[in-house]
Design a protein around this motif. Structure first.
Motif, PDB file in Angstrom:
ATOM      1  N   LYS A  24      -4.147 -89.494  38.229  1.00 25.91           N
ATOM      2  CA  LYS A  24      -4.635 -89.794  37.130  1.00 25.91           C
ATOM      3  C   LYS A  24      -3.791 -89.315  35.779  1.00 25.91           C
ATOM      4  N   ASN A  25      -2.654 -88.927  36.051  1.00 23.10           N
ATOM      5  CA  ASN A  25      -1.527 -88.498  35.041  1.00 23.10           C
ATOM      6  C   ASN A  25      -2.166 -87.273  34.222  1.00 23.10           C
ATOM      7  N   ILE A  26      -2.894 -86.555  34.705  1.00 24.79           N
ATOM      8  CA  ILE A  26      -3.427 -85.273  34.249  1.00 24.79           C
ATOM      9  C   ILE A  26      -2.548 -83.959  34.298  1.00 24.79           C
ATOM     10  N   THR A  27      -2.208 -83.286  33.250  1.00 19.95           N
ATOM     11  CA  THR A  27      -1.466 -82.191  33.647  1.00 19.95           C
ATOM     12  C   THR A  27      -2.352 -80.949  33.904  1.00 19.95           C
ATOM     13  N   LEU A  28      -1.559 -79.842  34.528  1.00 23.13           N
ATOM     14  CA  LEU A  28      -2.836 -78.827  34.983  1.00 23.13           C
ATOM     15  C   LEU A  28      -3.267 -78.140  33.677  1.00 23.13           C
ATOM     16  N   ARG A  29      -2.470 -77.975  32.538  1.00 24.97           N
ATOM     17  CA  ARG A  29      -2.814 -77.745  31.238  1.00 24.97           C
ATOM     18  C   ARG A  29      -4.173 -78.356  30.884  1.00 24.97           C
ATOM     19  N   GLU A  30      -4.082 -79.733  30.884  1.00 33.39           N
ATOM     20  CA  GLU A  30      -5.163 -80.689  30.344  1.00 33.39           C
ATOM     21  C   GLU A  30      -6.234 -80.485  30.999  1.00 33.39           C
ATOM     22  N   LEU A  31      -6.104 -80.340  32.586  1.00 31.12           N
ATOM     23  CA  LEU A  31      -7.465 -80.389  33.276  1.00 31.12           C
ATOM     24  C   LEU A  31      -7.949 -78.973  33.028  1.00 31.12           C
ATOM     25  N   ALA A  32      -7.210 -77.914  33.070  1.00 30.70           N
ATOM     26  CA  ALA A  32      -7.645 -76.549  32.682  1.00 30.70           C
ATOM     27  C   ALA A  32      -8.464 -76.557  31.205  1.00 30.70           C
ATOM     28  N   SER A  33      -7.842 -76.920  30.271  1.00 30.79           N
ATOM     29  CA  SER A  33      -8.669 -77.156  28.951  1.00 30.79           C
ATOM     30  C   SER A  33     -10.055 -77.951  29.337  1.00 30.79           C
ATOM     31  N   LYS A  34     -10.041 -78.714  29.958  1.00 33.62           N
ATOM     32  CA  LYS A  34     -11.456 -79.591  30.132  1.00 33.62           C
ATOM     33  C   LYS A  34     -12.326 -78.636  30.889  1.00 33.62           C
ATOM     34  N   LEU A  35     -11.951 -77.870  31.710  1.00 38.37           N
ATOM     35  CA  LEU A  35     -12.698 -77.081  32.468  1.00 38.37           C
ATOM     36  C   LEU A  35     -13.038 -75.436  31.938  1.00 38.37           C
ATOM     37  N   ASN A  36     -12.207 -75.216  30.974  1.00 38.42           N
ATOM     38  CA  ASN A  36     -12.266 -74.030  30.181  1.00 38.42           C
ATOM     39  C   ASN A  36     -11.932 -72.864  31.138  1.00 38.42           C
ATOM     40  N   VAL A  37     -10.896 -73.273  31.783  1.00 39.29           N
ATOM     41  CA  VAL A  37     -10.137 -72.111  32.699  1.00 39.29           C
ATOM     42  C   VAL A  37      -8.778 -72.121  32.492  1.00 39.29           C
ATOM     43  N   SER A  38      -7.704 -71.157  33.173  1.00 40.70           N
ATOM     44  CA  SER A  38      -6.451 -71.124  32.840  1.00 40.70           C
ATOM     45  C   SER A  38      -5.879 -72.358  33.788  1.00 40.70           C
ATOM     46  N   SER A  39      -4.653 -72.620  33.261  1.00 38.85           N
ATOM     47  CA  SER A  39      -3.733 -73.300  34.115  1.00 38.85           C
ATOM     48  C   SER A  39      -3.631 -72.685  35.373  1.00 38.85           C
ATOM     49  N   ARG A  40      -3.163 -71.554  35.326  1.00 36.49           N
ATOM     50  CA  ARG A  40      -3.028 -70.595  36.572  1.00 36.49           C
ATOM     51  C   ARG A  40      -4.075 -70.734  37.654  1.00 36.49           C
ATOM     52  N   THR A  41      -5.368 -70.908  37.279  1.00 31.22           N
ATOM     53  CA  THR A  41      -6.483 -70.913  38.006  1.00 31.22           C
ATOM     54  C   THR A  41      -6.422 -72.393  38.840  1.00 31.22           C
ATOM     55  N   ILE A  42      -5.851 -73.624  37.997  1.00 26.33           N
ATOM     56  CA  ILE A  42      -5.971 -74.739  38.707  1.00 26.33           C
ATOM     57  C   ILE A  42      -4.987 -74.801  39.680  1.00 26.33           C
ATOM     58  N   TYR A  43      -3.896 -73.955  39.276  1.00 29.30           N
ATOM     59  CA  TYR A  43      -2.573 -73.915  40.199  1.00 29.30           C
ATOM     60  C   TYR A  43      -3.077 -73.436  41.416  1.00 29.30           C
ATOM     61  N   TYR A  44      -3.626 -72.271  41.398  1.00 28.15           N
ATOM     62  CA  TYR A  44      -4.407 -71.471  42.538  1.00 28.15           C
ATOM     63  C   TYR A  44      -5.112 -72.578  43.346  1.00 28.15           C
ATOM     64  N   TRP A  45      -5.917 -73.299  42.583  1.00 34.93           N
ATOM     65  CA  TRP A  45      -6.987 -74.083  43.624  1.00 34.93           C
ATOM     66  C   TRP A  45      -6.209 -74.957  44.126  1.00 34.93           C
ATOM     67  N   GLU A  46      -5.124 -75.576  43.526  1.00 38.20           N
ATOM     68  CA  GLU A  46      -4.170 -76.755  44.275  1.00 38.20           C
ATOM     69  C   GLU A  46      -3.387 -76.185  45.358  1.00 38.20           C
ATOM     70  N   THR A  47      -2.997 -74.931  45.029  1.00 34.58           N
ATOM     71  CA  THR A  47      -2.114 -74.290  46.243  1.00 34.58           C
ATOM     72  C   THR A  47      -2.840 -73.599  47.452  1.00 34.58           C
ATOM     73  N   GLY A  48      -4.162 -73.184  46.969  1.00 34.17           N
ATOM     74  CA  GLY A  48      -4.784 -72.235  47.989  1.00 34.17           C
ATOM     75  C   GLY A  48      -4.247 -70.728  47.856  1.00 34.17           C
ATOM     76  N   MET A  49      -3.509 -70.582  46.910  1.00 35.46           N
ATOM     77  CA  MET A  49      -2.914 -69.192  46.797  1.00 35.46           C
ATOM     78  C   MET A  49      -4.207 -68.235  46.369  1.00 35.46           C
ATOM     79  N   LYS A  50      -4.020 -67.040  47.168  1.00 33.58           N
ATOM     80  CA  LYS A  50      -4.940 -66.075  46.958  1.00 33.58           C
ATOM     81  C   LYS A  50      -6.411 -66.585  47.273  1.00 33.58           C
ATOM     82  N   LYS A  51      -6.263 -67.761  48.103  1.00 35.30           N
ATOM     83  CA  LYS A  51      -7.607 -68.145  48.842  1.00 35.30           C
ATOM     84  C   LYS A  51      -8.533 -68.534  47.697  1.00 35.30           C
ATOM     85  N   LYS A  52      -8.090 -68.873  46.627  1.00 36.14           N
ATOM     86  CA  LYS A  52      -9.114 -69.283  45.323  1.00 36.14           C
ATOM     87  C   LYS A  52      -9.499 -70.583  45.724  1.00 36.14           C
TER      88      LYS A  52
END
Length: 75
Positions: A24-52
């Motif tokens: 959808k050509n949406i950046t981490l930052r754009e999605l994070a803004s829509k959800l009112n979470v940090s870009s890092r949170t989106i990154y964790y969700w996408e990578t499974g880091m820290k089992k988030k």
């Protein structure tokens, strides 16, 4: 057995979230803004880091922001 299935669903979610967001050509930052979470949170969700994983509420918001169903994210 339940744990393996839950992990598989989490892995599917992680992969699908990134693929759908990029399609959808949406950046981490754009999605994070829509959800009112940090870009890092989106990154964790996408990578499974820290089992988030997102809450059900956030998963529904993600599906809405990406214009997909919750099944699309989990399958």
């Amino acid at each position: 057995m339940i744990d393996k299935k839950q992990n598989l669903n989490a892995e599917n979610f992680n992969r699908n979230l990134r693929e759908l967001r990029e399609r959808k050509n949406i950046t981490l930052r754009e999605l994070a803004s829509k959800l009112n979470v940090s870009s890092r949170t989106i990154y964790y969700w996408e990578t499974g880091m820290k089992k988030k994983i997102p809450t059900v509420e956030n998963a529904l918001k993600i599906s809405s922001a990406l214009g997909v169903t919750l099944d699309d994210l989990l399958s």
